[in-house]
Motif scaffolding. Structure first.
Motif, PDB file in Angstrom:
ATOM      1  N   PHE A  41       0.855  -1.245  -0.068  1.00  0.00           N
ATOM      2  CA  PHE A  41      -0.115   0.059  -0.117  1.00  0.00           C
ATOM      3  C   PHE A  41       0.769   1.352   0.019  1.00  0.00           C
ATOM      4  CE2 PHE A  41       0.368  -1.645   4.246  1.00  0.00           C
ATOM      5  CZ  PHE A  41       0.956  -0.521   5.068  1.00  0.00           C
ATOM      6  N   ILE A  42       1.955   1.088   0.453  1.00  0.00           N
ATOM      7  CA  ILE A  42       3.009   2.368   0.463  1.00  0.00           C
ATOM      8  C   ILE A  42       3.501   2.776  -0.826  1.00  0.00           C
ATOM      9  CG2 ILE A  42       5.353   3.316   1.201  1.00  0.00           C
ATOM     10  CD1 ILE A  42       4.710   1.995   3.774  1.00  0.00           C
ATOM     11  N   VAL A  43       3.812   1.957  -1.642  1.00  0.00           N
ATOM     12  CA  VAL A  43       4.252   2.165  -3.033  1.00  0.00           C
ATOM     13  C   VAL A  43       3.142   2.672  -3.974  1.00  0.00           C
ATOM     14  CG1 VAL A  43       5.171   1.141  -5.196  1.00  0.00           C
ATOM     15  CG2 VAL A  43       5.921   0.458  -3.003  1.00  0.00           C
ATOM     16  N   PRO A  44       1.910   2.255  -3.864  1.00  0.00           N
ATOM     17  CA  PRO A  44       0.911   2.811  -4.954  1.00  0.00           C
ATOM     18  C   PRO A  44       0.291   4.346  -4.279  1.00  0.00           C
ATOM     19  CG  PRO A  44      -0.273   0.919  -3.665  1.00  0.00           C
ATOM     20  CD  PRO A  44       1.306   0.838  -3.745  1.00  0.00           C
ATOM     21  N   GLU A  45       0.324   4.439  -2.912  1.00  0.00           N
ATOM     22  CA  GLU A  45      -0.005   5.570  -2.385  1.00  0.00           C
ATOM     23  C   GLU A  45       1.082   6.495  -2.768  1.00  0.00           C
ATOM     24  OE1 GLU A  45      -2.137   4.201   1.883  1.00  0.00           O
ATOM     25  OE2 GLU A  45      -0.420   5.473   2.044  1.00  0.00           O
ATOM     26  N   PHE A  46       2.392   6.367  -2.834  1.00  0.00           N
ATOM     27  CA  PHE A  46       3.348   7.564  -3.219  1.00  0.00           C
ATOM     28  C   PHE A  46       3.589   7.677  -4.859  1.00  0.00           C
ATOM     29  CE2 PHE A  46       4.640   7.202   1.076  1.00  0.00           C
ATOM     30  CZ  PHE A  46       5.510   8.353   1.493  1.00  0.00           C
ATOM     31  N   PHE A  47       3.247   6.540  -5.446  1.00  0.00           N
ATOM     32  CA  PHE A  47       3.227   6.874  -6.703  1.00  0.00           C
ATOM     33  C   PHE A  47       2.028   7.608  -7.255  1.00  0.00           C
ATOM     34  CE2 PHE A  47       5.778   3.032  -8.310  1.00  0.00           C
ATOM     35  CZ  PHE A  47       7.017   3.320  -7.783  1.00  0.00           C
TER      36      PHE A  47
END
Length: 374
Positions: A84-90
């Motif tokens: 969930f961190i990667v898609p949130e930041f992207f």
């Protein structure tokens, strides 16, 4: 090591911002890119309004540089959090780029409000697209868990509201950046306390970007070509980042931190002054049958100026109010119901505004003084 990473984010963003802003000033004066005074504005000189141009490049470079260093020293992100961190930041970066480009156009040649609003809707839709949305109100107004059909539209509405609240409060030197700074210090401390280090790094990167801007905005002298405004590029970028951080902290996600009504209340308290101010102004415009999106002089900083407060004193007063509400709510949130606390906040904020109105009405000459200042 976590403390050193936070210090690295803060230091790199401060240094880079101090490098970029003077060069933006040089370009602004050479190309005559100024914010021209009019009847609504407090300043009486042409001042560059491109300070926000430095925000996104500084934030992205400082954050990614610090994350790179984090990996080099062996502190990888937890595997269970990457989903969930990667898609949130992207998706966050996608939304930031859209708002940054819209702000650049608005600051340079102007952008119609309808076009700006559409771009805001598209940009903030990136948050629920990444899986981040407000999924619980923890009993506020009697509402608890929210389904996606309610939570996602509410998240989009709340994010657009916060973005515009930051944009509208940006009427005095240091006001928007000061209120945002208070919010960032609190949110960064909370993320760090809950061991959400990647979010804390983002917070302190944004805070470091604001510190040099605050210096030039508040203490810079226009006659020495050292003063600058953030413009819509800065306020849109800043508002979007603050909304993302507040929604991330207040959304229920057991893998990150315990779900609690305290988190929701504390997160939104950090921007209580601009949120309440926009609500008050919108209600006033509705009562007076005026267009909701036509600028006026009814914001709280205009009201303080109308009772002969100087711009600097008005700014400091509002920052003190913002800090006081944060301390009050963070102290009481463990002891009283969130609805009662909201009512207390509304009563206090209304009382402050009624006192300002009483002082202004008792000294009509102060209104003339405001007109002279503006």
């Amino acid at each position: 090591m976590s403390y050193l990473l936070i210090l690295l984010c803060l230091s790199v963003s401060i240094a880079l911002s101090f490098i970029i802003i003077p060069r933006i000033l040089v370009i602004s004066y050479r190309k005559k890119l100024f914010d021209i005074p009019d009847e609504r504005k407090v300043h009486n000189q042409a001042i560059p309004r491109l300070g926000g141009f430095s925000f996104l490049p500084t934030i992205l470079f400082s954050l990614f540089f610090s994350i790179g260093i984090r990996y080099l020293v062996g502190l990888q992100l937890p595997v269970k959090s990457l989903g969930f961190i990667v898609p949130e930041f992207f998706f966050l970066i996608c939304g930031l780029i859209l708002l940054y480009l819209a702000g650049i156009k608005d600051d340079l040649i102007g952008l119609r409000y309808r076009s700006k609003f559409v771009i805001q809707i598209v940009a903030v839709s990136m948050l629920p697209l990444s899986g981040l949305w407000i999924n619980n109100l923890y009993g506020l107004l009697g509402i608890h868990e929210l389904s996606p059909w309610l939570g996602i539209p509410f998240t989009i509405l709340a994010t657009v509201f916060i973005i515009n609240a930051i944009n509208l409060i940006d009427g005095l030197d240091g006001l928007a950046s000061g209120i945002s700074g208070i919010s960032l210090i609190i949110m960064g401390s909370l993320f760090f306390y809950h061991d959400m280090l990647i979010y804390a790094m983002l917070v302190f990167t944004v805070l470091g970007t604001l510190i040099p801007f605050f210096y030039y905005n508040v203490f810079g002298r226009a006659e020495h070509c050292r003063k600058i405004f953030m413009g819509d590029t800065g306020s849109l970028t800043l508002g979007y980042l603050l909304a993302f951080l507040i929604i991330r902290y207040s959304s229920c996600h057991p893998e990150l931190m315990p779900c609690s009504g305290k988190t929701f209340t504390v997160a939104f308290t950090t921007l209580l002054i601009p949120i309440f101010d926009v609500f008050r102004v919108m209600l006033l415009r509705t009562r007076l049958h005026k267009p909701l999106f036509i600028a006026d002089k009814n914001h709280i900083h205009h009201k303080l100026l109308s009772i002969d407060f100087s711009p600097r004193r008005s700014m400091l007063t509002i920052l003190f109010m913002s800090g006081a509400f944060c301390v009050l709510n963070m102290t009481l949130v463990s002891y009283i119901n969130c609805n009662v606390l909201l009512l207390v906040d509304i009563v206090l904020y209304t009382g402050i505004n009624l006192w300002i109105d009483k002082v202004r009405d008792a000294h009509p000459s102060s209104v003339l003084s405001l007109n002279k200042k503006i």
